[in-house]
Design a protein around this motif. Structure first.
Motif, PDB file in Angstrom:
ATOM      1  N   GLN A 108       0.829  -1.202   0.000  1.00  0.00           N
ATOM      2  CA  GLN A 108       0.000   0.000   0.000  1.00  0.00           C
ATOM      3  C   GLN A 108       0.867   1.256   0.000  1.00  0.00           C
ATOM      4  O   GLN A 108       0.554   2.231  -0.690  1.00  0.00           O
ATOM      5  CB  GLN A 108      -0.934  -0.013   1.207  1.00  0.00           C
ATOM      6  N   PHE A 109       1.968   1.215   0.754  1.00  0.00           N
ATOM      7  CA  PHE A 109       2.878   2.361   0.788  1.00  0.00           C
ATOM      8  C   PHE A 109       3.502   2.590  -0.580  1.00  0.00           C
ATOM      9  O   PHE A 109       3.630   3.714  -1.046  1.00  0.00           O
ATOM     10  CB  PHE A 109       3.958   2.140   1.855  1.00  0.00           C
ATOM     11  N   ARG A 110       3.869   1.515  -1.281  1.00  0.00           N
ATOM     12  CA  ARG A 110       4.433   1.626  -2.627  1.00  0.00           C
ATOM     13  C   ARG A 110       3.412   2.243  -3.583  1.00  0.00           C
ATOM     14  O   ARG A 110       3.750   3.075  -4.415  1.00  0.00           O
ATOM     15  CB  ARG A 110       4.870   0.263  -3.116  1.00  0.00           C
ATOM     16  N   ASP A 111       2.129   1.836  -3.476  1.00  0.00           N
ATOM     17  CA  ASP A 111       1.075   2.410  -4.319  1.00  0.00           C
ATOM     18  C   ASP A 111       0.898   3.896  -4.024  1.00  0.00           C
ATOM     19  O   ASP A 111       0.707   4.703  -4.931  1.00  0.00           O
ATOM     20  CB  ASP A 111      -0.252   1.685  -4.103  1.00  0.00           C
ATOM     21  N   TRP A 112       0.960   4.248  -2.742  1.00  0.00           N
ATOM     22  CA  TRP A 112       0.837   5.649  -2.352  1.00  0.00           C
ATOM     23  C   TRP A 112       1.996   6.459  -2.930  1.00  0.00           C
ATOM     24  O   TRP A 112       1.795   7.538  -3.486  1.00  0.00           O
ATOM     25  CB  TRP A 112       0.803   5.744  -0.820  1.00  0.00           C
ATOM     26  N   LEU A 113       3.215   5.912  -2.827  1.00  0.00           N
ATOM     27  CA  LEU A 113       4.377   6.597  -3.397  1.00  0.00           C
ATOM     28  C   LEU A 113       4.240   6.751  -4.912  1.00  0.00           C
ATOM     29  O   LEU A 113       4.624   7.776  -5.477  1.00  0.00           O
ATOM     30  CB  LEU A 113       5.661   5.832  -3.078  1.00  0.00           C
ATOM     31  N   ALA A 114       3.691   5.729  -5.581  1.00  0.00           N
ATOM     32  CA  ALA A 114       3.504   5.813  -7.029  1.00  0.00           C
ATOM     33  C   ALA A 114       2.548   6.939  -7.391  1.00  0.00           C
ATOM     34  O   ALA A 114       2.773   7.682  -8.351  1.00  0.00           O
ATOM     35  CB  ALA A 114       3.005   4.476  -7.576  1.00  0.00           C
ATOM     36  N   ALA A 115       1.476   7.089  -6.629  1.00  0.00           N
ATOM     37  CA  ALA A 115       0.523   8.174  -6.890  1.00  0.00           C
ATOM     38  C   ALA A 115       1.181   9.529  -6.663  1.00  0.00           C
ATOM     39  O   ALA A 115       1.028  10.461  -7.469  1.00  0.00           O
ATOM     40  CB  ALA A 115      -0.708   8.017  -5.993  1.00  0.00           C
ATOM     41  N   ILE A 116       1.931   9.652  -5.584  1.00  0.00           N
ATOM     42  CA  ILE A 116       2.667  10.889  -5.313  1.00  0.00           C
ATOM     43  C   ILE A 116       3.685  11.123  -6.426  1.00  0.00           C
ATOM     44  O   ILE A 116       3.873  12.233  -6.914  1.00  0.00           O
ATOM     45  CB  ILE A 116       3.383  10.810  -3.943  1.00  0.00           C
ATOM     46  N   GLY A 117       4.355  10.060  -6.834  1.00  0.00           N
ATOM     47  CA  GLY A 117       5.373  10.155  -7.879  1.00  0.00           C
ATOM     48  C   GLY A 117       4.835  10.669  -9.194  1.00  0.00           C
ATOM     49  O   GLY A 117       5.521  11.419  -9.897  1.00  0.00           O
ATOM     50  N   LEU A 118       3.616  10.287  -9.554  1.00  0.00           N
ATOM     51  CA  LEU A 118       3.024  10.774 -10.797  1.00  0.00           C
ATOM     52  C   LEU A 118       2.944  12.298 -10.774  1.00  0.00           C
ATOM     53  O   LEU A 118       3.405  12.968 -11.696  1.00  0.00           O
ATOM     54  CB  LEU A 118       1.631  10.173 -11.009  1.00  0.00           C
ATOM     55  N   GLY A 119       2.407  12.833  -9.704  1.00  0.00           N
ATOM     56  CA  GLY A 119       2.292  14.295  -9.590  1.00  0.00           C
ATOM     57  C   GLY A 119       3.638  14.990  -9.563  1.00  0.00           C
ATOM     58  O   GLY A 119       3.843  16.012 -10.218  1.00  0.00           O
TER      59      GLY A 119
END
Length: 134
Positions: free
Chosen positions: A83-94
Motif C-alpha cells: 500500500q505504501f508503494r502504491d501511495w508513493l507511485a501516486a505521489i510520484g506521478l504528480g
C-alpha cells in the motif's frame, strides 16, 4: 517503514536521494553518487521510450491493475509495504509532472490537473446517472 525495492533506482542512488531529501547531503554534480543517479535516470528514460513504442499501452492502467485502491485513502502509518508503494507511485506521478514542468518551463502539470478534474466530474455524473436509473 521498510519497503521492498521495485523501482528503477539502484540502492546507491536511492540512498543518495534519501540523504538529499533528509538534508544530510547537498546536491553535488561532481560526486560519484550524482553520476550514478544520472545513469539510473537515463536508463529509466530509455525504458520509458521502449514502453512508449507499444501501441495502446496506458501507464495508468498498468499501475491501476497492480495497485491497491484503498491505499490512497489510508493513513501512511496504517499501510503495509504494498500500500505504501502504491501511495508513493501516486505521489510520484504528480511530482514527475512538476519536474517535467520545471525542466522544460511548461505548465503541463496544471493542464493535467485540469483534465483530471474534468474526468472526475464526468465519472461522478455517470455514477449519479447510474444510481438514478437503478
Amino acid at each position: 517503514m521498510a519497503v521492498d525495492r521495485a523501482g528503477f533506482l539502484s540502492m546507491r542512488s536511492l540512498s543518495y536521494v534519501n540523504e538529499l531529501v533528509g538534508g544530510e547531503r547537498e546536491l553535488d554534480h561532481d560526486s560519484v553518487s550524482y553520476t550514478q543517479l544520472s545513469r539510473d535516470i537515463r536508463a529509466a528514460f530509455a525504458d520509458f521510450a521502449r514502453l512508449a513504442m507499444v501501441t495502446d499501452l496506458d501507464l495508468l492502467h498498468l499501475w491501476a491493475a497492480g495497485s491497491n485502491t484503498d491505499a490512497l485513502s489510508m493513513s501512511v502509518e496504517d499501510m503495509n509495504s504494498n500500500q505504501f508503494r502504491d501511495w508513493l507511485a501516486a505521489i510520484g506521478l504528480g511530482r514527475t509532472l512538476r519536474m517535467y514542468d520545471d525542466a522544460l518551463h511548461t505548465e503541463f502539470e496544471d493542464q493535467f490537473n485540469n483534465r483530471l478534474q474534468k474526468l472526475i466530474e464526468v465519472a461522478n455524473e455517470e455514477l449519479d446517472d447510474d444510481e438514478i436509473s437503478e
